[in-house]
Design a protein around this motif. Sequence first.
Motif, PDB file in Angstrom:
ATOM      1  N   PHE A  69       0.874  -1.169   0.000  1.00  0.00           N
ATOM      2  CA  PHE A  69       0.000   0.000   0.000  1.00  0.00           C
ATOM      3  C   PHE A  69       0.910   1.217   0.000  1.00  0.00           C
ATOM      4  O   PHE A  69       1.617   1.458   0.970  1.00  0.00           O
ATOM      5  N   ASN A  70       0.923   1.934  -1.115  1.00  0.00           N
ATOM      6  CA  ASN A  70       1.860   3.043  -1.338  1.00  0.00           C
ATOM      7  C   ASN A  70       3.288   2.610  -1.022  1.00  0.00           C
ATOM      8  O   ASN A  70       4.089   3.365  -0.483  1.00  0.00           O
ATOM      9  N   GLY A  71       3.593   1.364  -1.354  1.00  0.00           N
ATOM     10  CA  GLY A  71       4.940   0.832  -1.210  1.00  0.00           C
ATOM     11  C   GLY A  71       5.198   0.064   0.077  1.00  0.00           C
ATOM     12  O   GLY A  71       6.237  -0.569   0.221  1.00  0.00           O
ATOM     13  N   TYR A  72       4.276   0.088   1.019  1.00  0.00           N
ATOM     14  CA  TYR A  72       4.495  -0.527   2.330  1.00  0.00           C
ATOM     15  C   TYR A  72       3.649  -1.784   2.515  1.00  0.00           C
ATOM     16  O   TYR A  72       2.487  -1.816   2.124  1.00  0.00           O
ATOM     17  N   THR A  73       4.250  -2.799   3.147  1.00  0.00           N
ATOM     18  CA  THR A  73       3.518  -4.026   3.458  1.00  0.00           C
ATOM     19  C   THR A  73       2.590  -3.766   4.640  1.00  0.00           C
ATOM     20  O   THR A  73       2.802  -2.812   5.401  1.00  0.00           O
ATOM     21  N   PRO A  74       1.601  -4.613   4.832  1.00  0.00           N
ATOM     22  CA  PRO A  74       0.726  -4.452   5.995  1.00  0.00           C
ATOM     23  C   PRO A  74       1.499  -4.433   7.323  1.00  0.00           C
ATOM     24  O   PRO A  74       1.207  -3.607   8.188  1.00  0.00           O
ATOM     25  N   GLN A  75       2.490  -5.308   7.472  1.00  0.00           N
ATOM     26  CA  GLN A  75       3.252  -5.340   8.720  1.00  0.00           C
ATOM     27  C   GLN A  75       4.042  -4.052   8.921  1.00  0.00           C
ATOM     28  O   GLN A  75       4.118  -3.533  10.034  1.00  0.00           O
ATOM     29  N   GLU A  76       4.599  -3.517   7.856  1.00  0.00           N
ATOM     30  CA  GLU A  76       5.317  -2.248   7.959  1.00  0.00           C
ATOM     31  C   GLU A  76       4.375  -1.125   8.375  1.00  0.00           C
ATOM     32  O   GLU A  76       4.739  -0.279   9.202  1.00  0.00           O
ATOM     33  N   LEU A  77       3.172  -1.121   7.822  1.00  0.00           N
ATOM     34  CA  LEU A  77       2.205  -0.079   8.176  1.00  0.00           C
ATOM     35  C   LEU A  77       1.834  -0.142   9.653  1.00  0.00           C
ATOM     36  O   LEU A  77       1.762   0.893  10.327  1.00  0.00           O
ATOM     37  N   LEU A  78       1.619  -1.345  10.175  1.00  0.00           N
ATOM     38  CA  LEU A  78       1.302  -1.475  11.600  1.00  0.00           C
ATOM     39  C   LEU A  78       2.473  -1.019  12.459  1.00  0.00           C
ATOM     40  O   LEU A  78       2.272  -0.376  13.497  1.00  0.00           O
ATOM     41  N   HIS A  79       3.673  -1.316  12.019  1.00  0.00           N
ATOM     42  CA  HIS A  79       4.866  -0.894  12.761  1.00  0.00           C
ATOM     43  C   HIS A  79       4.983   0.638  12.765  1.00  0.00           C
ATOM     44  O   HIS A  79       5.306   1.249  13.785  1.00  0.00           O
ATOM     45  N   VAL A  80       4.696   1.259  11.629  1.00  0.00           N
ATOM     46  CA  VAL A  80       4.731   2.723  11.531  1.00  0.00           C
ATOM     47  C   VAL A  80       3.714   3.334  12.490  1.00  0.00           C
ATOM     48  O   VAL A  80       4.023   4.262  13.245  1.00  0.00           O
ATOM     49  N   GLU A  81       2.502   2.807  12.492  1.00  0.00           N
ATOM     50  CA  GLU A  81       1.454   3.385  13.344  1.00  0.00           C
ATOM     51  C   GLU A  81       1.761   3.184  14.827  1.00  0.00           C
ATOM     52  O   GLU A  81       1.578   4.088  15.632  1.00  0.00           O
ATOM     53  N   ALA A  82       2.244   1.999  15.183  1.00  0.00           N
ATOM     54  CA  ALA A  82       2.589   1.740  16.582  1.00  0.00           C
ATOM     55  C   ALA A  82       3.729   2.656  17.029  1.00  0.00           C
ATOM     56  O   ALA A  82       3.712   3.182  18.145  1.00  0.00           O
ATOM     57  N   THR A  83       4.687   2.883  16.161  1.00  0.00           N
ATOM     58  CA  THR A  83       5.801   3.788  16.468  1.00  0.00           C
ATOM     59  C   THR A  83       5.289   5.202  16.684  1.00  0.00           C
ATOM     60  O   THR A  83       5.685   5.884  17.634  1.00  0.00           O
ATOM     61  N   PHE A  84       4.403   5.654  15.810  1.00  0.00           N
ATOM     62  CA  PHE A  84       3.842   6.994  15.911  1.00  0.00           C
ATOM     63  C   PHE A  84       3.076   7.174  17.222  1.00  0.00           C
ATOM     64  O   PHE A  84       3.315   8.123  17.974  1.00  0.00           O
ATOM     65  N   LEU A  85       2.172   6.240  17.511  1.00  0.00           N
ATOM     66  CA  LEU A  85       1.373   6.347  18.726  1.00  0.00           C
ATOM     67  C   LEU A  85       2.240   6.296  19.977  1.00  0.00           C
ATOM     68  O   LEU A  85       2.057   7.084  20.904  1.00  0.00           O
ATOM     69  N   SER A  86       3.181   5.385  20.002  1.00  0.00           N
ATOM     70  CA  SER A  86       4.052   5.244  21.160  1.00  0.00           C
ATOM     71  C   SER A  86       4.860   6.520  21.398  1.00  0.00           C
ATOM     72  O   SER A  86       4.960   7.003  22.532  1.00  0.00           O
ATOM     73  N   ALA A  87       5.431   7.075  20.333  1.00  0.00           N
ATOM     74  CA  ALA A  87       6.232   8.295  20.460  1.00  0.00           C
ATOM     75  C   ALA A  87       5.376   9.507  20.832  1.00  0.00           C
ATOM     76  O   ALA A  87       5.882  10.470  21.398  1.00  0.00           O
ATOM     77  N   CYS A  88       4.092   9.447  20.540  1.00  0.00           N
ATOM     78  CA  CYS A  88       3.174  10.524  20.930  1.00  0.00           C
ATOM     79  C   CYS A  88       2.721  10.381  22.382  1.00  0.00           C
ATOM     80  O   CYS A  88       2.053  11.254  22.919  1.00  0.00           O
TER      81      CYS A  88
END
Length: 150
Positions: A69-88
């Motif tokens: 999805f726009n170059g990212y696998t589903p697992q990568e997308l979940l990792h991105v979102e978890a990183t964002f939420l955690s850092a927030c």
Amino acid sequence: MKTPQRLEEAIKKLYLAYHDNELHPECCKSCAVGNILDRTDSWQHLSDHHGSLKLNYLGNVHQMLNRRFNGYTPQELLHVEATFLSACGYQLPFKRYHKRPENPQDKEVLFNGLCAVITLLCQLDNVTNVMDYTKLFEVKNNQPKYTLTY
């Protein structure tokens, strides 16, 4: 080194979302992944919980089929979102009663999330972190080792 297209596009979308006040950690269209995926929320069906790293059945099917999805696998997308939420400042997975920032749209909170996401995106593409400013402060013989160009 040339920056991969998916990284360049993701950073551009996140930058615009941040400056246009269209970044919100609790909205699936306005969070980090929502913005990377053109402000859509279909990615939320890849997992059962916002901020979880565990793919659900649908997410696993897409992952096994190597869908991107726009170059990212589903697992990568979940990792991105978890990183964002955690850092927030969110407790993961995100639920109503879990720890969260007092003001989720505070610019400092969002900036911390974006820095963490961009660091991760660079790692995913094996690119030097574009947010790393430490080289600007390296010195050699009491002089800056690198010069800024304007």
